[in-house]
Write an enzyme that holds these catalytic residues in place. Sequence first.
Site, PDB file in Angstrom:
ATOM      1  N   ASP A   1      44.863  35.927  -0.578  1.00  0.00           N
ATOM      2  CA  ASP A   1      43.836  35.162   0.136  1.00  0.00           C
ATOM      3  C   ASP A   1      44.399  33.788   0.453  1.00  0.00           C
ATOM      4  O   ASP A   1      44.952  33.115  -0.435  1.00  0.00           O
ATOM      5  CB  ASP A   1      42.576  35.040  -0.731  1.00  0.00           C
ATOM      6  CG  ASP A   1      41.456  34.340   0.006  1.00  0.00           C
ATOM      7  OD1 ASP A   1      40.708  35.014   0.721  1.00  0.00           O
ATOM      8  OD2 ASP A   1      41.331  33.098  -0.133  1.00  0.00           O
TER       9      ASP A   1
ATOM     10  N   ASP B   1     -30.611  48.411  41.447  1.00  0.00           N
ATOM     11  CA  ASP B   1     -29.974  49.204  40.386  1.00  0.00           C
ATOM     12  C   ASP B   1     -30.972  49.443  39.251  1.00  0.00           C
ATOM     13  O   ASP B   1     -32.142  49.110  39.357  1.00  0.00           O
ATOM     14  CB  ASP B   1     -28.708  48.508  39.876  1.00  0.00           C
ATOM     15  CG  ASP B   1     -28.987  47.114  39.319  1.00  0.00           C
ATOM     16  OD1 ASP B   1     -30.155  46.826  38.993  1.00  0.00           O
ATOM     17  OD2 ASP B   1     -28.030  46.320  39.215  1.00  0.00           O
TER      18      ASP B   1
ATOM     19  N   ASP C   1      41.730  36.051   7.047  1.00  0.00           N
ATOM     20  CA  ASP C   1      42.573  35.501   5.988  1.00  0.00           C
ATOM     21  C   ASP C   1      42.702  36.437   4.797  1.00  0.00           C
ATOM     22  O   ASP C   1      43.239  36.044   3.751  1.00  0.00           O
ATOM     23  CB  ASP C   1      42.017  34.150   5.520  1.00  0.00           C
ATOM     24  CG  ASP C   1      40.597  34.258   5.006  1.00  0.00           C
ATOM     25  OD1 ASP C   1      39.905  35.242   5.369  1.00  0.00           O
ATOM     26  OD2 ASP C   1      40.156  33.363   4.262  1.00  0.00           O
ATOM     27  N   ASN C   2      42.212  37.665   4.919  1.00  0.00           N
ATOM     28  CA  ASN C   2      42.345  38.652   3.852  1.00  0.00           C
ATOM     29  C   ASN C   2      43.553  39.544   4.139  1.00  0.00           C
ATOM     30  O   ASN C   2      43.575  40.262   5.140  1.00  0.00           O
ATOM     31  CB  ASN C   2      41.080  39.507   3.752  1.00  0.00           C
ATOM     32  CG  ASN C   2      39.860  38.681   3.417  1.00  0.00           C
ATOM     33  OD1 ASN C   2      39.686  38.244   2.291  1.00  0.00           O
ATOM     34  ND2 ASN C   2      39.010  38.455   4.419  1.00  0.00           N
TER      35      ASN C   2
ATOM     36  N   ASP D   1     -30.231  42.301  43.904  1.00  0.00           N
ATOM     37  CA  ASP D   1     -29.285  42.319  42.757  1.00  0.00           C
ATOM     38  C   ASP D   1     -29.161  40.903  42.215  1.00  0.00           C
ATOM     39  O   ASP D   1     -29.659  39.943  42.828  1.00  0.00           O
ATOM     40  CB  ASP D   1     -27.914  42.833  43.198  1.00  0.00           C
ATOM     41  CG  ASP D   1     -27.075  43.295  42.014  1.00  0.00           C
ATOM     42  OD1 ASP D   1     -27.616  43.312  40.903  1.00  0.00           O
ATOM     43  OD2 ASP D   1     -25.899  43.623  42.203  1.00  0.00           O
TER      44      ASP D   1
ATOM     45  N   ASP E   1      13.268  41.038 -29.104  1.00  0.00           N
ATOM     46  CA  ASP E   1      13.542  41.600 -30.418  1.00  0.00           C
ATOM     47  C   ASP E   1      15.012  41.407 -30.763  1.00  0.00           C
ATOM     48  O   ASP E   1      15.889  41.944 -30.071  1.00  0.00           O
ATOM     49  CB  ASP E   1      13.176  43.091 -30.423  1.00  0.00           C
ATOM     50  CG  ASP E   1      13.342  43.726 -31.792  1.00  0.00           C
ATOM     51  OD1 ASP E   1      13.636  42.992 -32.748  1.00  0.00           O
ATOM     52  OD2 ASP E   1      13.169  44.953 -31.889  1.00  0.00           O
TER      53      ASP E   1
END
Length: 1333
Positions: free
Chosen positions: A502, A1050, A566-567, A990, A271
């Site tokens: 930096d 059995d 390096d910061n 068996d 819209d």
Amino acid sequence: MSYANYRYMKARAKRWRPENLDGIQTSDEHLINLFAKILSKHVPEIGKFDPNKDVESYISKLDQHFTEYPSLFPNEHTKRQYTLNHLEELEQQFAERMFSENGSLTWQELLRQPGKVQGSNKGDRLTKTFEGFRNQLDKVQFIRKLMSKANVDDFHTRLFILWMLPYSLRKLKERNYWKSEISEIYDFLEDKRTASYGKTHKRFQPQNKNLGKEFLPKKNNTTNSRNLRKTNISRIEYSSNKFLNHTRKRYEMVLQAELPDFKCSIPCLIDTGTQANIITEETVRAHKLPTRPWSKSVIYGGVYPNKINRKTIKLNISLNGISIKTEFLVVKKFSHPAAISFTTLYDNNIEISSSKHTLSQMNKVSNIVKEPELPDIYKEFKDITAETNTEKLPKPIKGLEFEVELTQENYRLPIRNYPLPPGKMQAMNDEINQGLKSGIIRESKAINACPVMFVPKKEGTLRMVVDYKPLNKYVKPNIYPLPLIEQLLAKIQGSTIFTKLDLKSAYHLIRVRKGDEHKLAFRCPRGVFEYLVMPYGISIAPAHFQYFINTILGEVKESHVVCYMDNILIHSKSESEHVKHVKDVLQKLKNANLIINQAKCEFHQSQVKFIGYHISEKGFTPCQENIDKVLQWKQPKNRKELRQFLGSVNYLRKFIPKTSQLTHPLNNLLKKDVRWKWTPTQTQAIENIKQCLVSPPVLRHFDFSKKILLETDASDVAVGAVLSQKHDDDKYYPVGYYSAKMSKAQLNYSVSDKEMLAIIKSLKHWRHYLESTIEPFKILTDHRNLIGRITNESEPENKRLARWQLFLQDFNFEINYRPGSANHIADALSRIVDETEPIPKDSEDNSINFVNQISITDDFKNQVVTEYTNDTKLLNLLNNEDKRVEENIQLKDGLLINSKDQILLPNDTQLTRTIIKKYHEEGKLIHPGIELLTNIILRRFTWKGIRKQIQEYVQNCHTCQINKSRNHKPYGPLQPIPPSERPWESLSMDFITALPESSGYNALFVVVDRFSKMAILVPCTKSITAEQTARMFDQRVIAYFGNPKEIIADNDHIFTSQTWKDFAHKYNFVMKFSLPYRPQTDGQTERTNQTVEKLLRCVCSTHPNTWVDHISLVQQSYNNAIHSATQMTPFEIVHRYSPALSPLELPSFSDKTDENSQETIQVFQTVKEHLNTNNIKMKKYFDMKIQEIEEFQPGDLVMVKRTKTGFLHKSNKLAPSFAGPFYVLQKSGPNNYELDLPDSIKHMFSSTFHVSHLEKYRHNSELNYATIDESDIGTILHILEHKNREQVLYLNVKYISNLNPSTIMSGWTTLATALQADKAIVNDYIKNNNLNI
């Protein structure tokens, strides 16, 4: 003024159309030339000029020209009734009023004061408006509007344009700055306008024209910085002439917006009249979209008025294949789930095609944006910026060269290049060419080299890196430490101004030690090269770079500089000293020939982003990108992704309350013995973590000059603490939070020792803050007894306490008591486990390392106090302070506590039963046994008879009885079967199954003579029938050895079938069956089967499908081996001679093979004696491993053991160990019992069981009320008894389980649950027992 009038005027103001700008260049020089052409057209008397040479004189000519038109701006004006015919005259009067309402400002004076904010006259406000307009738009938008406005015909509008051109020339001369960031969009009703704006517009009617709204005064917030003047305007959106003007209609369409990160799509209204991106709360909840608070909190008007106080994070959205990233304001109600505003479309160069009802994206016009300039006060250091330095080979710095030492010299790395597509080949060639040109690499003849690969940069390009993983295995580690983030942040306290530096290509600023270059060689399709500078990817590079930068910065690093790799962050307390600090650092970098990356540097800021934190003088919070990284995380699909997610969360854990508690469900999935299964529990855990990060807390910088407060506490399993400091408003603000697990040995400490441990661990954690305080800091504890132990000068109770007291001497503190209710933060932390902190090893104890706990709530305290009134002894202690002192008992929060920190309770009450139940069934330990449960409860509570009550409860626990195995010896002594009088009278049979198929057979029928132990082996199939078995037995046994008297087998269906019963009747033998799941009753056949299987493996293990060919050999081998029970071979006992077993041996014949001969009778008698002796020996050894039989009576409840292949066996390892309980019907032998099995399983199993398979089911009705889960009751068989307990009727029912329909169970349940299961039986029971319900 109504909102409708405003919208109408907004459209009428857009009566100009844009010119075609294709190919327009947007540099400042081209823009100045464009102004000159416009001026030449409208003010020809000024003439042409060269803007690059004579800008100042050109502006002076413009000033002089405009002074010739003073009559345009009279000091007074006449009010007139306006009509459509007088509209232009009315607009001119409107313009005049804006400049000279006070009658004191001329056009020339206005031109001489561009952009300056002085006083509050309308001219100044108009100037600010133009400055806002100038900074609001990017160059492309600015040019579009200028070219459009320069071609309009009405005089007063042209005059405004001519006024703005010299003003813009000045701005271009003064600075090169364009503001392209779009401000937050506000509703018109919330936009603050000047009084003049409102008064003027009230006179306009909907039919009238009005001046373009971009030339109307608005309220601005102007802030000054060191180099630039920035103006931010709170405004209604600037509608683009591409989409909305008075000749075009408002475009609306609905498209499906894809959200790939959340795997969903939503209908979205496009819209051009919508003022902001909006999304409904219902849509956010449905798709679990992360949101954050919105501090603006405005009212969004229109048909659906909404108060907005939240917005989503930036979401990736795809519209018609066009990808954009944007935020949404969250509203309660709207006509569509979401809506995209015109501004978002314009910012992403998206056009609407009304005819095709689609979107399309134009090519972006690139803007030339220069890097931020070095401030003038630091111009002397411009030669160390990246602008003035191209990458080149740095000079070596003695002592700081990169050394690569290897653990062994003779090593070889794998020779293989990673395949590269054409795009990466081009990037590789560019990197190699650049490296060779700058001298940081050179060609190499090294025999070992690592492959290259590519990683994407933030800006979308590729960076070539070397994969040094193969080499890292041989590199000696560098032990130089990287700084701790917490200690770096601690140095910043008190600073108000910051500068961040930096270094450009930081690693490439360090030379490799001469002679080590070949060790860093890399290979690619172009050949082999080696680095002359320190490369990325080598394992020791970070440590060496930290040593390098620390050495370069030297002494300044200790006072006003913190650096991590390096910061570099420079921090100061004032502007003046900050300049000196920055120059000191820049000089150090210049001396070392280091280069700074100017684009990433920030000078003289009140807040900066540094190593992932947003730092200001107030404290530090996590950077938004780190938070968004977690908020946008998708559902992990495996353990690797989950570990990555938890790693991101762990980086932010100091800002997330209860981190360990929130991540507990996620950490459970990382355990080795836990199967990966994502559940709603894990999903909710991630959502909870994300909600905590929506607005993280601010942790203050530690300040040694402020008062310190340490709050500690200990729970059963962890310790916790919070360190705070008192600020100027006399309030304490947190510096940090801490929590840690206890070790196994520490879990067994007394409560006092645990509280002391919390203090010791907290002091060790913050030792760098607390060890050197001048003024004593305060420690708060909720354990009063601890104060006396610390301040007492008597001899320590044990060595541990002596060590702790010695450690405490290094700190300057005072300890105070505060109730636990007021120490809620540390108390909560002590119940959180820091799972990233290693648990200390301790050899003092190896007991369990987790303890359940009961919450001591107010309701619980009230219940204990109520129980005290029913116990005379405890009531006396409660009311008699002298008695408490005499017995060393304290009264704390209404509870009686003894010297062991145990709460005293009345014996055997409903309260004690509740405590036992909570610890046994509802705690984090799953149904602990008697000893463990007793030890756990005794840590917090005690009462008379506690052990006996716990034992009774655990022994009667239904869950424990059916699921836990028994440790006692098996019941029932061995009952050997008496031997027969002669061979082949008593046999056993068996089948050996599960054999590989061989010649059509896959089973073996085994018949064993119980007297001689002779075996007959007959191949068969597993599908053999009873009729086939009978025929085989007739042909292979009866035909050779005659009819037997009895056969033991059995309960196989073959031997219980009617066919086999008829066969037994035919040959007049008796069938005897072994007890189910009791192999000892047919141990002979079982043992024979094992021997036969072993012999088969020996002869056909290499060709198992040939086992049938070896059956005769196996049978001969078995029958001619001396049996341990008879001391003779089975063949010799039956046949009375020994056959020849090899060509070198002759058979031995007996002279008397008649079974009635004296020698044969003597042999049989000897065999029988040996068998009896063997039976006695077996019984003796077996009975040593059993215990006395537990006699069961008819009506007793027993459980049946689920054996591996037996009764109700389930392959599921988590199935209960016992089935039942079942009722005993009768005793059917010395050691056997017949049970009342359900009809559903009677046909499946024998109802007779050996006593060794039975366990008594214990059931104490006083302890076990409502023990049945209502979903488990299937059919109620009958009701055994009832009890009234606390005005509730309980029924003891016998029922068939829903969960296991083959099991009949019993237990207590409520009347309501029983009625739901079987209303008829329950009503009959109530009626028969005359119960009043």
